[in-house]
Design an enzyme around this catalytic site. Structure first.
Site, PDB file in Angstrom:
ATOM      1  CG  HIS A  51       6.589  -2.684  -7.640  1.00 49.89           C
ATOM      2  ND1 HIS A  51       6.568  -1.455  -7.031  1.00 49.89           N
ATOM      3  CD2 HIS A  51       6.354  -3.598  -6.662  1.00 49.89           C
ATOM      4  CE1 HIS A  51       6.322  -1.619  -5.742  1.00 49.89           C
ATOM      5  NE2 HIS A  51       6.192  -2.909  -5.497  1.00 49.89           N
ATOM      6  CG  ASP A  54       8.653   0.332 -10.018  1.00 48.77           C
ATOM      7  OD1 ASP A  54       7.794   1.214 -10.169  1.00 48.77           O
ATOM      8  OD2 ASP A  54       8.794  -0.325  -8.963  1.00 48.77           O
ATOM      9  CD  GLU A 176       7.437  -6.565   1.440  1.00 50.09           C
ATOM     10  OE1 GLU A 176       7.820  -6.570   0.263  1.00 50.09           O
ATOM     11  OE2 GLU A 176       7.193  -5.515   2.065  1.00 50.09           O
ATOM     12  CD  GLU A 212       7.386  -2.611   4.664  1.00 49.41           C
ATOM     13  OE1 GLU A 212       7.649  -2.997   3.507  1.00 49.41           O
ATOM     14  OE2 GLU A 212       6.635  -1.661   4.916  1.00 49.41           O
ATOM     15  CG  HIS A 215       4.659  -5.307   6.082  1.00 46.17           C
ATOM     16  ND1 HIS A 215       4.967  -5.845   4.852  1.00 46.17           N
ATOM     17  CD2 HIS A 215       4.287  -4.026   5.837  1.00 46.17           C
ATOM     18  CE1 HIS A 215       4.785  -4.932   3.909  1.00 46.17           C
ATOM     19  NE2 HIS A 215       4.384  -3.822   4.484  1.00 46.17           N
ATOM     20  CG  ASP A 250       2.107  -0.108   5.525  1.00 46.77           C
ATOM     21  OD1 ASP A 250       3.019   0.136   6.323  1.00 46.77           O
ATOM     22  OD2 ASP A 250       2.271  -0.725   4.458  1.00 46.77           O
ATOM     23  CG  ASP A 252       5.632   2.251   4.211  1.00 42.52           C
ATOM     24  OD1 ASP A 252       5.646   1.191   4.865  1.00 42.52           O
ATOM     25  OD2 ASP A 252       5.153   2.323   3.072  1.00 42.52           O
ATOM     26  CG  ASP A 285       8.883  -0.098   1.398  1.00 42.48           C
ATOM     27  OD1 ASP A 285       8.738   0.979   0.794  1.00 42.48           O
ATOM     28  OD2 ASP A 285       8.178  -1.102   1.167  1.00 42.48           O
TER      29      ASP A 285
HETATM   30  C1  XLS Z   1       4.507  -3.225   0.433  1.00 43.37           C
HETATM   31  C2  XLS Z   1       5.800  -3.185  -0.125  1.00 43.37           C
HETATM   32  C3  XLS Z   1       5.859  -3.544  -1.559  1.00 43.37           C
HETATM   33  C4  XLS Z   1       6.928  -4.563  -1.733  1.00 43.37           C
HETATM   34  C5  XLS Z   1       7.223  -4.945  -3.115  1.00 43.37           C
HETATM   35  O1  XLS Z   1       4.299  -2.797   1.563  1.00 43.37           O
HETATM   36  O2  XLS Z   1       6.380  -1.968   0.122  1.00 43.37           O
HETATM   37  O3  XLS Z   1       6.022  -2.426  -2.335  1.00 43.37           O
HETATM   38  O4  XLS Z   1       8.077  -4.251  -1.033  1.00 43.37           O
HETATM   39  O5  XLS Z   1       6.064  -5.289  -3.776  1.00 43.37           O
HETATM   40 MG    MG Z   2       7.987  -3.452   1.527  1.00 41.37          MG
END
Ligand code: XLS
Ligand code: MG
Length: 347
Positions: A51, A54, A176, A212, A215, A250, A252, A285
């Protein structure tokens, strides 16, 4: 069909976390952000997802000279560790100006903040030698349908994409998609929406997608089909592999952790399309479980990478001739049985 690509892996520093969730605070001691970069290579990763903050913490408080000098330090640090920045994404969901979304906010001054922050993100990306900007459109959406004019919102998103393409003639924009969370309904919920925006933009060759797994699953779709759709349009710039156990928050989860066969099919589709041959990363991710102890916790990254590589082997050793025979005979019962036994490692 064998694909000789040596895959390159990436993750974002936020994948090493302290374990807080909406119901409770951190459960692990913080691991310093700057020390995370030394962990990448030993774990088998060479790409860093960023980001903007970051790269440059406290970005909103800094002058251009200040944030560019910090970016130059990060560029040197990446070179020292042998790392490549994969993308930089503007974080447009933390600041008070983004409470009602960013590019689609109902407030003109807040929209101006979002565009300004996005231009800073592009400057930072260029300063660390990165040409990819990821737009995860977090709060672009609504909690109630009547809150925004959705048609106008899509025009605003397109205007933003065009303004970004114009601001820098070399960058690529990777959208994304995600269907919900933090909003109830997000704009650009699927890769189909992202690809439509790309084609509507002033230079579609520079607008692509990042898919992703979780998602796509949250949208009720199969991630491998979403990937195949983007690949068919030559618009799959990157992936965030992970997993999701049904239609809930969500998660992950580790790649393959909820559904190995769905994970296998993502790998199979990527392999068959030669994904990675132009340097595309296998991005992860993933979040470790809150119950996990230690500082830092990185097993989830290693495990997800390993599962991916095992599934590459499974994909390469799938008997393609037999698959074709079953397709020709339209014997999908036999095909399914073969795939399941192949995944189980039994004859
Ligand atoms: C959201 C994502 C996000 C992107 C980058 O779910 O993980 O962090 O990958 O902004
Ligand atoms: Mg992501």
């Amino acid at each position: 069909m064998s694909n000789p690509i040596p895959y390159r892996f990436s993750f974002g520093p936020w994948n090493i976390s302290e374990g807080s969730d909406p119901f409770g605070p951190e459960v692990r001691a913080p691991f310093p952000h700057e020390e995370k970069f030394a962990l990448y290579r030993p774990l088998g990763f060479e790409g860093v997802q960023f980001h903007d903050d970051d790269v440059v913490p406290g970005l909103d408080e800094l002058s251009p000279a200040q944030f560019l000098s910090k970016a130059a330090q990060v560029k040197a640090m990446l070179a020292n560790h042998g790392l490549t920045p994969e993308f930089v994404a503007p974080r447009l969901w933390f600041a008070s100006q983004t409470v009602d979304g960013a590019y689609t906010s109902n407030s003109a001054t807040d929209r101006a903040y979002a565009l300004d922050r996005t231009k800073k993100c592009i400057d930072i990306a260029r300063a660390i030698d990165c040409k990819a900007i990821v737009l995860w459109l977090s709060r672009e959406g609504t909690y109630i349908r009547e809150a925004k004019d959705a048609r106008l919102a899509y025009h605003r998103l397109l205007d933003t994409i065009n303004a970004m393409l114009e601001y820098d003639r070399d960058i690529e924009i990777w959208i994304e998609p995600k269907p919900n969370e933090p909003t109830d309904q997000a704009y650009v919920p699927t890769i189909g929406h992202a690809v439509a925006l790309a084609y509507a933009s002033k230079d579609h060759t520079r607008v692509k997608g990042l898919i992703e797994s979780a998602h796509a699953l949250l949208a009720g779709l199969d991630p491998s089909d979403e990937m195949a759709f983007a690949l068919a349009h030559d618009k799959l710039a990157s992936v965030h592999l992970n997993d999701q156990n049904g239609l809930k928050y969500d998660q992950d989860k580790n790649f393959g952790g909820a559904n190995l066969r769905v994970a296998f099919n993502q790998v199979r589709v990527l392999e068959d399309a030669g994904y990675g041959s132009r340097g595309e990363f296998i991005g992860l991710d993933v979040k470790t479980m809150r119950t996990q102890q230690g500082t830092p916790v990185t097993e989830h990254l290693q495990n997800s990478r390993e599962v991916f590589l095992h599934l590459v082997e499974k994909s390469r050793s799938l008997d393609q001739k037999l698959v074709q025979q079953y397709r020709d005979a339209r014997d999908y019962e036999a095909l399914e049985c073969h795939v399941l036994k192949h995944l189980l490692g039994v004859k």
